[in-house]
Design a protein around this motif. Structure first.
Motif, short mmCIF file in Angstrom:
data_model
loop_
_atom_site.label_atom_id
_atom_site.label_comp_id
_atom_site.label_asym_id
_atom_site.label_seq_id
_atom_site.Cartn_x
_atom_site.Cartn_y
_atom_site.Cartn_z
N ASP A 13 -60.30 27.80 -26.28
CA ASP A 13 -61.17 28.68 -27.11
C ASP A 13 -62.34 28.01 -27.65
N ALA A 14 -63.58 28.67 -27.87
CA ALA A 14 -64.65 28.02 -28.58
C ALA A 14 -65.33 29.18 -29.33
N GLY A 15 -64.55 29.93 -30.29
CA GLY A 15 -65.15 31.18 -30.78
C GLY A 15 -66.14 30.93 -31.97
N LEU A 16 -67.08 29.80 -32.00
CA LEU A 16 -67.83 29.52 -32.96
C LEU A 16 -69.01 29.16 -32.20
N SER A 17 -70.24 28.68 -32.87
CA SER A 17 -71.25 28.25 -32.17
C SER A 17 -71.03 26.83 -31.58
N GLY A 18 -71.73 26.46 -30.52
CA GLY A 18 -71.87 25.11 -30.02
C GLY A 18 -71.97 24.23 -31.12
N LYS A 19 -72.93 24.29 -31.87
CA LYS A 19 -73.10 23.38 -32.99
C LYS A 19 -72.04 23.28 -33.95
N LYS A 20 -71.09 24.32 -34.33
CA LYS A 20 -70.33 24.28 -35.53
C LYS A 20 -68.93 23.89 -34.71
N ILE A 21 -68.69 23.92 -33.30
CA ILE A 21 -67.76 23.49 -32.75
C ILE A 21 -67.97 21.94 -32.60
N THR A 22 -69.25 21.51 -32.24
CA THR A 22 -69.47 20.00 -32.45
C THR A 22 -69.44 19.50 -33.59
N SER A 23 -69.68 20.02 -34.93
CA SER A 23 -69.32 19.50 -36.14
C SER A 23 -67.85 19.73 -36.54
N LEU A 24 -67.08 20.69 -36.21
CA LEU A 24 -65.57 20.45 -36.20
C LEU A 24 -65.03 19.44 -35.49
N LEU A 25 -65.43 19.07 -34.43
CA LEU A 25 -64.76 17.99 -33.58
C LEU A 25 -65.31 16.63 -34.51
N ALA A 26 -66.40 16.60 -34.75
CA ALA A 26 -66.97 15.32 -35.55
C ALA A 26 -65.79 15.14 -36.74
N GLU A 27 -65.30 16.06 -37.39
CA GLU A 27 -64.46 15.86 -38.54
C GLU A 27 -63.10 15.00 -38.19
N ILE A 28 -62.66 15.43 -36.88
CA ILE A 28 -61.53 14.75 -36.46
C ILE A 28 -62.08 13.19 -35.35
N GLY A 29 -63.48 13.01 -35.66
CA GLY A 29 -63.90 11.77 -34.80
C GLY A 29 -63.90 12.11 -33.30
#
Length: 267
Positions: A32-48
């Motif tokens: 699932d990717a239930g947020l904006s592409g930008k937000k998903i990218t920043s969430l992924l960045a939180e875990i490197g």
């Protein structure tokens, strides 16, 4: 990372958007990717991690809090997208154009192998075209995602039993929902067999499913309007303790967030 198990992070869980990340040595997968592409990218960045490294996105169902960013990510990064036939049809017009070679079928009730990871799909009771969630399995370890369901049958509890980790729905507190500002129709939908699990029902599902392997239970898909994180947590812990299960000893209960990723964890 060694040869056993896999790593995961619950990037976001809540009525505002849901996304789950999982990786093995060979595959990196988003569910699932239930947020904006930008937000998903920043969430992924939180875990490197980065979206360009994803091999696939698996879809549970077509509601916007599960598919909001899928079209954007698919077009920008070109990863494979998996959903069942009915969900693909229901997503038409909601995710924009996705290239034919990126669209794949993952039917209900089957197990697919992605590199060194086996993924089993199972049906839930929710007001979507054909909602399905997943059990991830590798090296005798497994993790189950189970949200967006109005109830958990004994059959389903059996399918998901004795996983090492769970993401289970604790969507609402019944009293808060009943007293809240939602329309009667919406309240009825949430409380129905095709709605969402309340705190007590999520705990009951865990009591029937967890086993001696279980080490981690994450509470997911909390409603901002109809729940309180501390109340959901307390309800789960208290019901597990009343059932004489080793909460806090044999396994731990964790919260998730609608906008902050849980730490990348090995199971």
């Amino acid at each position: 990372m060694g040869e056993t198990g896999f790593r995961y992070s619950i990037l976001a869980s809540g009525s505002s958007g849901n996304s789950f990340y999982l990786e093995t040595e060979k595959k990196k997968i988003l569910v699932d990717a239930g947020l904006s592409g930008k937000k998903i990218t920043s969430l992924l960045a939180e875990i490197g991690r980065r979206p360009e490294d994803l091999d696939a996105i698996l879809v549970t169902h077509e509601h916007s809090d599960h598919i909001h960013g899928i079209g954007v990510l698919a077009r920008k990064y070109g990863m494979d997208i998996y959903a069942n036939e009915a969900t693909w049809q229901a997503m038409e017009g909601k995710v924009g154009t996705i290239a034919l070679e990126q669209k794949h079928i993952f039917e209900l009730g089957v197990t697919k192998t992605f590199g060194d990871l086996d993924i089993e799909s199972f049906g839930v009771s929710h007001d979507a075209a054909c909602p399905q969630f997943y059990r991830f399995m590798k090296d005798d370890k497994s993790f189950v995602m189970l949200t967006d369901t109005g109830y958990v049958s004994d059959r389903l509890a059996g399918i998901v039993e004795n996983a090492d980790g769970y993401l289970i729905e604790s969507n609402h507190d019944v009293e808060i929902l009943r007293a809240g500002s939602y329309s009667w129709n919406l309240k009825q939908r949430i409380l129905s067999d095709k709605g969402h699990l309340c705190n007590e029902d999520g705990a009951d599902a865990m009591i029937r499913s967890l086993g001696n392997r279980t080490k981690k239970i994450y509470l997911g898909h909390l409603s901002k309007e109809n729940n309180i994180k501390e109340l959901a947590h307390m309800t789960m812990v208290n019901q597990l303790a009343q059932a004489d299960l080793g909460v806090g000893i044999d396994f731990q209960v964790y919260d998730t967030s609608p906008d902050t990723a849980t730490p990348l964890t090995t199971i």
